[in-house]
Enzyme design. Structure first.
Site, PDB file in Angstrom:
ATOM      1  N   SER A  64      19.556  26.734  53.157  1.00  0.00           N
ATOM      2  CA  SER A  64      19.336  27.472  51.921  1.00  0.00           C
ATOM      3  C   SER A  64      18.659  28.793  52.237  1.00  0.00           C
ATOM      4  O   SER A  64      17.920  28.906  53.225  1.00  0.00           O
ATOM      5  CB  SER A  64      18.455  26.670  50.966  1.00  0.00           C
ATOM      6  OG  SER A  64      18.031  27.450  49.857  1.00  0.00           O
ATOM      7  N   TYR A 101      10.639  22.182  49.872  1.00  0.00           N
ATOM      8  CA  TYR A 101      12.079  22.365  50.073  1.00  0.00           C
ATOM      9  C   TYR A 101      12.336  23.484  51.075  1.00  0.00           C
ATOM     10  O   TYR A 101      13.126  23.328  52.011  1.00  0.00           O
ATOM     11  CB  TYR A 101      12.734  22.691  48.731  1.00  0.00           C
ATOM     12  CG  TYR A 101      14.216  22.944  48.804  1.00  0.00           C
ATOM     13  CD1 TYR A 101      15.112  21.898  48.954  1.00  0.00           C
ATOM     14  CD2 TYR A 101      14.721  24.240  48.686  1.00  0.00           C
ATOM     15  CE1 TYR A 101      16.486  22.131  49.001  1.00  0.00           C
ATOM     16  CE2 TYR A 101      16.089  24.482  48.729  1.00  0.00           C
ATOM     17  CZ  TYR A 101      16.963  23.427  48.891  1.00  0.00           C
ATOM     18  OH  TYR A 101      18.316  23.659  48.940  1.00  0.00           O
TER      19      TYR A 101
END
Length: 258
Positions: A143, A156
């Site tokens: 990501s 995350y």
């Protein structure tokens, strides 16, 4: 992967996290381009529905990637039933927004165990065979959140930063062994995970748009596939800033304590 045309009908891809979101969209895109696709996720029911929808082209192999032995056994089962895995796309992952007022190391452990260790389990399941054959391709979905620390996304982002670092380290070795490795850094994609967010998501793209970007990127020689371009430019800009300037931007992202 230099060619994903329908002429590649004999090639086999393995996709994890394929019951929904990016993984499912990429699986369906590859099927349209002539690939056979083994799909894995924890939801056996959703995988079976996908396999029935694309009978003879999609094959369901339920898997919890945090179980190392199961990951190794699943890859063995795929190869035994359908032949060598030419392309592995590791998409399985989890996300939970964090906060210093609700800081819980157990949440970090859960995120790291699935996003990082789980991905490593599936990488271990394909690397030896690909090295032995001196061919194959691995694409790890991380990501843009792994490129710079953003408030609310520490856990995350840390997991995705770990994947970026891991793949950078492995790339030269795997290249020497005849195996291609890619890192995929999407921005915001409309998936069941991002539907949890209660804040504006700039440059949001659909799962199908993400799949198009990924499959198109795999046809190039690029190591990093990052999209959409506006998000990529913004994140790369933030990551390049001196930290005092970076924090001027990220302070503006803070939400009211709660």
């Amino acid at each position: 992967m230099n060619d994903t045309s329908p002429s590649q009908t004999g090639r086999l891809a393995w996709i994890t996290g394929a019951s929904s979101g990016i993984g499912k969209a990429v699986a369906e895109r590859l099927v349209r381009e002539g690939w056979r696709v083994a799909v894995s996720a924890r939801s056996a029911e959703k995988l079976q529905a996908l396999a029935e929808q694309h009978a003879g082209r999609v094959f369901a192999f339920p898997l919890d990637i945090t179980d190392r032995d199961a990951a190794l056994a699943t890859a063995d089962a795929i190869r035994a039933a359908h032949g060598p895995i030419d392309l592995a796309i590791f998409s399985a992952g989890t996300y939970k927004r964090d906060s210093v007022r609700r800081f819980d190391a157990r949440d970090l452990a859960t995120t790291m165990n699935l996003n990082v260790v789980g991905t490593a389990n599936t990488m271990e399941a394909v690397i030896p065979d690909m090295i032995a054959r001196r061919q194959g391709e691995i694409a790890v979905i991380a990501s843009v959140a792994g490129l710079v620390g953003l408030p609310g996304g520490g856990f995350y982002g840390a997991s995705k930063a770990a994947l970026n670092n891991l793949c950078q380290a492995l790339y030269p070795e795997l290249e020497r062994e005849g195996v291609r490795l890619r890192i995929i850094n999407p921005g915001f994609v409309d998936t069941p995970l991002t539907k949890k967010n209660d804040f504006p998501m700039p440059f949001l793209v659909s799962s199908d748009e993400a799949a198009d970007a990924i499959v198109s990127g795999l046809k190039t020689s690029r190591y990093e596939i990052i999209f959409p371009w506006k998000m990529a430019v913004g994140i790369k800009f933030l990551a390049a800033l001196p930290k005092n300037l970076l924090f001027r931007f990220t302070r503006r992202m803070l939400r009211k304590p709660g």
